[in-house]
Design a protein around this motif. Structure first.
Motif, short mmCIF file in Angstrom:
data_model
loop_
_atom_site.label_atom_id
_atom_site.label_comp_id
_atom_site.label_asym_id
_atom_site.label_seq_id
_atom_site.Cartn_x
_atom_site.Cartn_y
_atom_site.Cartn_z
N HIS A 1 0.81 -1.23 0.00
CA HIS A 1 0.00 0.00 0.00
C HIS A 1 0.84 1.27 0.00
CE1 HIS A 1 -3.96 -1.88 0.44
NE2 HIS A 1 -3.36 -2.79 1.17
N GLY A 2 2.17 1.13 0.12
CA GLY A 2 3.05 2.30 0.18
C GLY A 2 3.29 2.70 1.63
N ALA A 3 4.50 3.20 1.90
CA ALA A 3 4.89 3.54 3.28
C ALA A 3 3.98 4.59 3.90
CB ALA A 3 6.34 4.01 3.30
N ALA A 4 3.41 5.45 3.06
CA ALA A 4 2.51 6.49 3.58
C ALA A 4 1.05 6.13 3.25
CB ALA A 4 2.89 7.84 2.99
N ALA A 5 0.82 4.84 2.96
CA ALA A 5 -0.52 4.34 2.62
C ALA A 5 -1.11 5.08 1.42
CB ALA A 5 -1.46 4.40 3.83
N GLU A 6 -0.21 5.53 0.54
CA GLU A 6 -0.66 6.32 -0.61
C GLU A 6 -1.19 5.45 -1.75
OE1 GLU A 6 2.40 5.58 0.29
OE2 GLU A 6 3.86 5.66 -1.36
N GLY A 7 -1.02 4.13 -1.61
CA GLY A 7 -1.51 3.22 -2.64
C GLY A 7 -0.43 2.93 -3.67
N MET A 8 -0.55 1.76 -4.33
CA MET A 8 0.42 1.37 -5.34
C MET A 8 -0.32 0.66 -6.46
SD MET A 8 4.05 -0.37 -4.44
CE MET A 8 4.33 0.43 -2.87
N GLU A 9 -0.57 1.39 -7.52
CA GLU A 9 -1.39 0.84 -8.60
C GLU A 9 -0.76 -0.40 -9.21
OE1 GLU A 9 -2.61 3.64 -11.56
OE2 GLU A 9 -3.95 2.20 -12.50
N ALA A 10 0.59 -0.42 -9.32
CA ALA A 10 1.26 -1.56 -9.93
C ALA A 10 0.95 -2.86 -9.18
CB ALA A 10 2.77 -1.31 -9.95
N LEU A 11 0.67 -2.75 -7.89
CA LEU A 11 0.34 -3.94 -7.08
C LEU A 11 -1.15 -4.03 -6.81
CD1 LEU A 11 3.31 -3.93 -4.52
CD2 LEU A 11 3.07 -5.28 -6.60
N ASN A 12 -1.91 -3.13 -7.45
CA ASN A 12 -3.37 -3.11 -7.27
C ASN A 12 -3.80 -2.84 -5.84
OD1 ASN A 12 -4.09 -4.02 -10.09
ND2 ASN A 12 -2.78 -5.70 -9.42
N ALA A 13 -2.90 -2.26 -5.07
CA ALA A 13 -3.19 -1.99 -3.65
C ALA A 13 -3.66 -0.53 -3.52
CB ALA A 13 -1.95 -2.24 -2.80
N PRO A 14 -4.90 -0.34 -3.08
CA PRO A 14 -5.45 1.02 -3.05
C PRO A 14 -4.86 1.91 -1.95
CG PRO A 14 -6.97 -0.51 -2.03
CD PRO A 14 -5.85 -1.34 -2.59
N LYS A 15 -5.06 3.20 -2.16
CA LYS A 15 -4.70 4.19 -1.16
C LYS A 15 -5.56 3.99 0.08
CE LYS A 15 -4.71 9.21 -0.61
NZ LYS A 15 -4.61 10.49 -1.31
N LEU A 16 -4.93 3.97 1.23
CA LEU A 16 -5.68 3.81 2.48
C LEU A 16 -5.72 5.12 3.26
CD1 LEU A 16 -4.18 0.37 3.60
CD2 LEU A 16 -6.33 0.76 2.38
N ALA A 17 -4.70 5.96 3.04
CA ALA A 17 -4.65 7.25 3.73
C ALA A 17 -5.89 8.05 3.37
CB ALA A 17 -3.39 8.01 3.32
N GLY A 18 -6.52 8.63 4.38
CA GLY A 18 -7.71 9.43 4.14
C GLY A 18 -9.01 8.65 4.24
N GLN A 19 -8.90 7.32 4.29
CA GLN A 19 -10.12 6.52 4.43
C GLN A 19 -10.54 6.51 5.91
OE1 GLN A 19 -11.23 3.29 2.20
NE2 GLN A 19 -9.40 3.11 0.97
N GLU A 20 -11.84 6.43 6.13
CA GLU A 20 -12.37 6.42 7.49
C GLU A 20 -11.92 5.15 8.23
OE1 GLU A 20 -13.96 8.90 8.73
OE2 GLU A 20 -14.52 10.01 6.96
N SER A 21 -11.57 5.31 9.50
CA SER A 21 -11.12 4.16 10.30
C SER A 21 -12.17 3.06 10.36
CB SER A 21 -10.77 4.60 11.72
OG SER A 21 -9.68 5.50 11.68
N TRP A 22 -13.44 3.47 10.52
CA TRP A 22 -14.49 2.45 10.63
C TRP A 22 -14.59 1.63 9.35
CZ3 TRP A 22 -18.11 2.98 6.89
CH2 TRP A 22 -18.36 4.25 6.37
N TYR A 23 -14.32 2.26 8.20
CA TYR A 23 -14.39 1.54 6.93
C TYR A 23 -13.21 0.58 6.80
CZ TYR A 23 -14.35 0.43 1.99
OH TYR A 23 -14.32 -0.25 0.81
#
Ligand code: HEC
Length: 112
Positions: A40-62
């Motif tokens: 997901h990237g060290a800053a949770a910024e997401g990594m499209e090449a690995l299909n891993a979405p950005k997590l930063a900014g997402q609600e904790s409950w989600y």
């Protein structure tokens, strides 16, 4: 009045024990996130090449709900769900709901 107070206390205790009011510990979460950052990237910024979405900014409950879904096999269990299948075993690294709350609390500290 007394009954209402009692009911409020019972409701709060129930919420707390079901994890709905659990408080995440960002310091512990940072340690858990070491593995997550690989995709997901060290800053949770997401990594499209690995299909891993950005997590930063997402609600904790989600985030917590998705992690629970992965762990329970509600998400990432269908053979057609290629990327979900990659994430599902990662959710097993988080022992319980508290660990999920902790990692979500750490993600919350990162820039959106
Ligand atoms: C091997 C790479 C990999 C690692 C390591 C990894 N993930 Fe993921 N994660 C993914 C992929 C790929 C998806 C997208 C799944 C999909 O398309 O449904 C995903 C999806 C997610 C989602 C759902 C996001 C959304 O918007 O619905 C969350 C939350 C998540 N990961 C959290 C974590 C956490 C927390 C960790 C560390 C414990 C972690 N991931 C480790 C690959 C990874």
């Amino acid at each position: 009045m007394k009954l209402r107070t009692t009911l409020a206390v019972v409701a709060l205790v129930t919420l707390y024990s079901t994890g709905a009011l659990a408080v995440g510990d960002a310091v512990k979460g940072k340690a858990y996130f070491a593995t997550c950052g690989a995709c997901h990237g060290a800053a949770a910024e997401g990594m499209e090449a690995l299909n891993a979405p950005k997590l930063a900014g997402q609600e904790s409950w989600y985030i917590v709900r998705q992690l629970q879904n992965f762990k329970k096999g509600i998400r990432g269990a269908n053979p057609l769900d290629t990327y979900g299948l990659q994430m599902a075993p990662m959710s097993q690294l988080l022992a319980d709901d508290q660990a999920m709350e902790d990692v979500a609390a750490f993600i919350k500290t990162l820039a959106k």
